[in-house]
Design an enzyme around this catalytic site. Sequence first.
Site, PDB file in Angstrom:
ATOM      1  N   ARG A 132       2.781   2.435  13.481  1.00  0.00           N
ATOM      2  CA  ARG A 132       2.000   1.207  13.384  1.00  0.00           C
ATOM      3  C   ARG A 132       1.713   1.153  11.887  1.00  0.00           C
ATOM      4  O   ARG A 132       0.700   0.279  11.401  1.00  0.00           O
ATOM      5  CB  ARG A 132       0.789   1.405  14.185  1.00  0.00           C
ATOM      6  CG  ARG A 132      -0.049   2.464  13.774  1.00  0.00           C
ATOM      7  CD  ARG A 132      -1.410   2.489  14.584  1.00  0.00           C
ATOM      8  NE  ARG A 132      -2.456   3.652  14.106  1.00  0.00           N
ATOM      9  CZ  ARG A 132      -3.564   3.707  14.671  1.00  0.00           C
ATOM     10  NH1 ARG A 132      -3.916   2.776  15.460  1.00  0.00           N
ATOM     11  NH2 ARG A 132      -4.515   4.684  14.460  1.00  0.00           N
ATOM     12  N   HIS A 133       2.359   1.509  10.812  1.00  0.00           N
ATOM     13  CA  HIS A 133       2.150   1.677   9.450  1.00  0.00           C
ATOM     14  C   HIS A 133       3.167   1.111   8.701  1.00  0.00           C
ATOM     15  O   HIS A 133       4.263   1.427   8.902  1.00  0.00           O
ATOM     16  CB  HIS A 133       1.494   3.006   8.817  1.00  0.00           C
ATOM     17  CG  HIS A 133       0.153   3.188   9.038  1.00  0.00           C
ATOM     18  ND1 HIS A 133      -0.142   4.139  10.262  1.00  0.00           N
ATOM     19  CD2 HIS A 133      -1.003   2.954   8.629  1.00  0.00           C
ATOM     20  CE1 HIS A 133      -1.603   4.327  10.389  1.00  0.00           C
ATOM     21  NE2 HIS A 133      -1.862   3.624   9.452  1.00  0.00           N
ATOM     22  N   GLU A 186       0.704   4.232   0.915  1.00  0.00           N
ATOM     23  CA  GLU A 186       0.274   5.101   1.800  1.00  0.00           C
ATOM     24  C   GLU A 186       1.312   5.894   2.309  1.00  0.00           C
ATOM     25  O   GLU A 186       2.400   5.755   2.537  1.00  0.00           O
ATOM     26  CB  GLU A 186      -0.423   4.400   3.225  1.00  0.00           C
ATOM     27  CG  GLU A 186      -1.565   3.759   3.052  1.00  0.00           C
ATOM     28  CD  GLU A 186      -2.187   2.613   4.162  1.00  0.00           C
ATOM     29  OE1 GLU A 186      -1.211   2.549   4.970  1.00  0.00           O
ATOM     30  OE2 GLU A 186      -3.254   2.465   4.088  1.00  0.00           O
ATOM     31  N   SER A 224     -10.236  -5.898   9.542  1.00  0.00           N
ATOM     32  CA  SER A 224     -11.257  -5.437   8.911  1.00  0.00           C
ATOM     33  C   SER A 224     -12.075  -6.429   7.973  1.00  0.00           C
ATOM     34  O   SER A 224     -11.508  -7.277   7.310  1.00  0.00           O
ATOM     35  CB  SER A 224     -11.049  -4.295   8.015  1.00  0.00           C
ATOM     36  OG  SER A 224     -12.148  -3.512   7.311  1.00  0.00           O
ATOM     37  N   ARG A 229       0.796  -6.462  13.020  1.00  0.00           N
ATOM     38  CA  ARG A 229      -0.130  -5.822  14.066  1.00  0.00           C
ATOM     39  C   ARG A 229      -0.592  -6.875  15.044  1.00  0.00           C
ATOM     40  O   ARG A 229      -0.500  -6.290  16.342  1.00  0.00           O
ATOM     41  CB  ARG A 229      -1.283  -5.065  13.528  1.00  0.00           C
ATOM     42  CG  ARG A 229      -1.079  -3.704  12.944  1.00  0.00           C
ATOM     43  CD  ARG A 229      -2.193  -3.106  12.534  1.00  0.00           C
ATOM     44  NE  ARG A 229      -1.839  -1.583  12.054  1.00  0.00           N
ATOM     45  CZ  ARG A 229      -2.889  -0.624  11.784  1.00  0.00           C
ATOM     46  NH1 ARG A 229      -3.871  -0.771  12.203  1.00  0.00           N
ATOM     47  NH2 ARG A 229      -2.354   0.582  11.431  1.00  0.00           N
ATOM     48  N   GLU A 251      -6.428  -1.026  15.730  1.00  0.00           N
ATOM     49  CA  GLU A 251      -7.223  -1.956  14.521  1.00  0.00           C
ATOM     50  C   GLU A 251      -6.391  -2.840  14.196  1.00  0.00           C
ATOM     51  O   GLU A 251      -5.515  -2.811  13.752  1.00  0.00           O
ATOM     52  CB  GLU A 251      -7.945  -1.027  13.384  1.00  0.00           C
ATOM     53  CG  GLU A 251      -8.675  -2.154  12.280  1.00  0.00           C
ATOM     54  CD  GLU A 251      -9.091  -1.512  11.054  1.00  0.00           C
ATOM     55  OE1 GLU A 251      -8.727  -2.122   9.973  1.00  0.00           O
ATOM     56  OE2 GLU A 251      -9.158  -0.171  11.144  1.00  0.00           O
ATOM     57  N   ARG A 303       0.735  -1.165  -0.027  1.00  0.00           N
ATOM     58  CA  ARG A 303       0.186   0.018   0.095  1.00  0.00           C
ATOM     59  C   ARG A 303       0.948   1.113  -0.024  1.00  0.00           C
ATOM     60  O   ARG A 303       1.730   1.436   0.927  1.00  0.00           O
ATOM     61  CB  ARG A 303      -0.756  -0.008   0.960  1.00  0.00           C
ATOM     62  CG  ARG A 303      -1.925  -1.295   1.103  1.00  0.00           C
ATOM     63  CD  ARG A 303      -3.215  -0.975   1.928  1.00  0.00           C
ATOM     64  NE  ARG A 303      -3.904  -2.193   1.751  1.00  0.00           N
ATOM     65  CZ  ARG A 303      -5.264  -2.101   2.098  1.00  0.00           C
ATOM     66  NH1 ARG A 303      -5.808  -1.534   3.128  1.00  0.00           N
ATOM     67  NH2 ARG A 303      -5.826  -3.479   1.968  1.00  0.00           N
TER      68      ARG A 303
END
Length: 434
Positions: A219-220, A213, A360, A408, A357, A211
């Site tokens: 945490r990414h 991002e 999902s 995570r 989180e 990704r």
Amino acid sequence: MQDRTYTADAEPGDHVTVSGWIHEIRDLGGIAFLILRDSTGKIQIKFEKDEMDDDLVETGLGAARESVVSVSGSVEEEPRAPTGVEVVPEEVEIVSAADPELPLDPSGKVDADLSTRLDNRTLDLRKDDVQAIFEIRAEIMRAVRERFREFRCTEINTPKIVATGTEGGTELFPITYFGEEAFMNQSPQLFKQLIAGSNVERVFEIGPIFRAEEHNTPRHLNEATSIDFEGAFCDESDAMDVAEGIVKAAYEAVERNCGEELEALGLADEFAVPEGEFPRLSYEEAIERINATGELDEQLVWGDDLPTEGEKALGADVGGHYFITDWPSEIKPFYIQDHDHDEQLSTGFDLMHPRMELVSGGQREHRHEKLIDGFEQQGLDPNEFEYYTKMFKYGMPPHAGFGLGGERLVMTTLGLENIREAVLFPRDRQRLSP
């Protein structure tokens, strides 16, 4: 090395050849000790200088820390030694000499910042606590696979090079594929749905996702490990049951099989498997409870995504893992099915650790016409996804699933401060090497 003995297996009276790294040298004058380390532990090598050949002593004590050595000799009982035994050497071979100037201290006596550790991951992994993280990570993945099989799932592997993104053209890494533009896949979502629509029915995958991002947070990641499930004839409640089972399986396996590793991390006394069923809060209840904490500067309203501060406030309020269900349809992707009784509500859910989180998921839209409508509502061209959408014309069963962030899961299980600690060679905005 056929005749090699691991340090943990050396017994008094044995004649052994042990091989590993020089962890430490303690020179006390007439006697000196070389501490040799391998993957099973450490063992003491005793050098009585006046009673040994000078070349043997010079070879053993002249090498730099972290040099790879092979030592042959007799094992003797020595209660004062770290493991109760020591080796009296007859032969010492320097297999690979180390530079005396090391970029970090593998003994852990001198701390190094995370960037230095990641730049020198091979050395960093020689520390007991760092190695423990990845031993635990491996055990978590083993337990997750085993629990998926108990849920009657088949392991699959889906493409990581794709023509279109799972959720459109944003946050994609473009690549050149034989003169055409392609992308690194954001998720196995569409492919696992297609497999669940076959006679296989229940599938899982553990693999990389990519990704693009712009996040640069603890945490990414831009390359992560996704633990995915998809099941035919499942609804969102069934998928939540599987997600809860997977998370608990990870904790149970660590508690059962990773005692030494937890000890190395200082977690032996505080580690605990989550008890009871994970609470299931509706999105509406979640924002009400966040607002009631008073932790946010502005009150959340219907349709807001949950900010990090809100997640933390709710996590502290709940005090354990929990689900958030019935999200607004506009927040969730096109493939998430809406509730028949209220199209403003989706079947989407998130599984939360108090810190962040983890999962999902939701029930997927299996009706072709409504799926096409979902594409159009989110500004996507269904024609670009024909390989996916056309299969929904040929008998697609109701199905549900989720994606769980592997790093995570490790991070929250062990209470790590930065997700990069759970990755051997992380990829983020600043790091493309090693």
